[in-house]
Design an enzyme around this catalytic site. Sequence first.
Site, PDB file in Angstrom:
ATOM      1  N   TYR A  36      13.583 -26.618 -32.267  1.00  0.00           N
ATOM      2  CA  TYR A  36      13.195 -25.213 -32.391  1.00  0.00           C
ATOM      3  C   TYR A  36      14.300 -24.364 -31.780  1.00  0.00           C
ATOM      4  O   TYR A  36      14.762 -24.644 -30.662  1.00  0.00           O
ATOM      5  CB  TYR A  36      11.881 -24.976 -31.641  1.00  0.00           C
ATOM      6  N   ASP A  74      22.172 -26.013 -28.418  1.00  0.00           N
ATOM      7  CA  ASP A  74      21.141 -25.059 -27.992  1.00  0.00           C
ATOM      8  C   ASP A  74      20.569 -25.503 -26.648  1.00  0.00           C
ATOM      9  O   ASP A  74      19.726 -26.383 -26.561  1.00  0.00           O
ATOM     10  CB  ASP A  74      20.044 -24.979 -29.058  1.00  0.00           C
ATOM     11  N   LYS A 110      16.161 -18.449 -20.953  1.00  0.00           N
ATOM     12  CA  LYS A 110      15.251 -18.880 -19.888  1.00  0.00           C
ATOM     13  C   LYS A 110      15.894 -18.774 -18.493  1.00  0.00           C
ATOM     14  O   LYS A 110      15.956 -17.703 -17.935  1.00  0.00           O
ATOM     15  CB  LYS A 110      14.721 -20.279 -20.199  1.00  0.00           C
TER      16      LYS A 110
HETATM   17  N1  HOZ Z   1      10.184 -21.549 -26.384  1.00  0.00           N
HETATM   18  C1  HOZ Z   1       8.913 -21.736 -25.785  1.00  0.00           C
HETATM   19  C2  HOZ Z   1       8.440 -23.119 -25.793  1.00  0.00           C
HETATM   20  N2  HOZ Z   1       8.978 -23.989 -26.724  1.00  0.00           N
HETATM   21  C3  HOZ Z   1       7.882 -20.857 -26.327  1.00  0.00           C
HETATM   22  C4  HOZ Z   1       7.739 -19.655 -25.520  1.00  0.00           C
HETATM   23  C5  HOZ Z   1       6.806 -18.702 -26.147  1.00  0.00           C
HETATM   24  O1  HOZ Z   1       6.810 -18.622 -27.369  1.00  0.00           O
HETATM   25  O2  HOZ Z   1       6.053 -18.040 -25.424  1.00  0.00           O
END
Ligand code: HOZ
Length: 438
Positions: free
Chosen positions: A153, A248, A276
Amino acid sequence: MTAPHDRTASRRIRSHAAFERARRLIPGGVNSPARAFGGVGGEPIFFREATGQWLTDIDGNRYLDYIGSWGPMILGHRHPRVIAAIDRALATGTSYGAPTEAESGLAELIIDAVPSIEKVRMVSSGTEATMSAIRLARGFTGRERIVKFSGNYHGHGDSLLVSAGSAAATLGVPDSPGVTAGTARDTIVLDYNEPQQLVELFARDGDSIAAVIFEPVVGNMGLVRPTPEFLDALRRLTHAHGSLLVCDEVMTGFRLALGGAQELLGITPDLTTLGKIVGGGLPLAAYGGRADVMNHMLPAGKVFQAGTLSGNPLAVAAGTATLEELRNHPPYALLEAHGARLEAGFRAAASAAGITAWIARVGSMMTMFFQRGPEPMPVTGWPTASQSDKARYAAFFWGMIDRGVYLPCSQYEALFISAAHTADDIAATSTAAAEALA
Ligand code: HOZ
């Protein structure tokens, strides 16, 4: 039979009311689908406060937090140095839409920590970082096609929302409506950890590929480790064909090591995306890499990307304080020790309960994949991750909520340990797991 989420619903009366209200106002009641509890049933828990390794919900229940805002809170919530830095920034202005010296300070910290990054551009979210890196790769190479891996993702940019992991996989829409067929056609999807697929693709179409983007340790289909053969094929083939390798590290950057997964695994990508942790819990992300490639970004070059809040002073202050703390007091040995203990605890709990589980961990990121067969089956990519027993994961999730432990609300997400967790917290979590699985 009582659904797992009904057992202690009476302890979350206020969360229930808050969700009812939010549902009337916000699609699905949440501002990001990963929070919707779609993978575990029941209703999302609403929070009012976080400190260190603890979350408190609006009904007053306390939980040991193992998502840490999906990764950023590696130092724990409201770390004193981070809060002090935000306070100082707050006193001088919240947004200028103009350069500040602090942005160069954060850029220096990133460049010092991650050797493959020679120049870096700041944006506000991981989605922007990956979307911009892909545009840059296309602008730099003059090619249109990109390669991604199923179950990985990279945020919700159109080109990357194809066979996607995280909430897209959890909620059963790996290919979103609204992404045009033309856009999807330019994204080639392969399976993770299958180097032969890369060999065949590059032999056939290598010279039309702008970039390959990948998670160096996948967190978005549950945790999946890369094999050395896969990593070797990625670097060798992209290099041989003039394609860019985009690593990524939105989740893994500054988490698996100060230099990210690329330091741990010995990879040298052309471009890296960060999010993050780099924002210390505020909205900031970045992409960077080879100077000759990055210099194609406007105004140095012609590839466009912009943002009023890019390099926002509050977010830069939080990110800078977080990276300085990680550099000055590296928590990585502690995180590895906590991770190893938690892994052993979960393994013992599953074994005592006679439950088949594949437990995958790198440092402070971990997933217990619940499986149906008699023996654990290695999870190497989406074809194996998607076989998981999600109903069992949901029961485990709610069993842990009942015991005051907040895990990811999906089989297809990794848990995150923070430096604020203590050995006692890890032991208590292992005990909770043994009870929840028994
Ligand atoms: N990227 C986050 C976990 N794979 C998701 C964060 C979110 O959408 O709140």
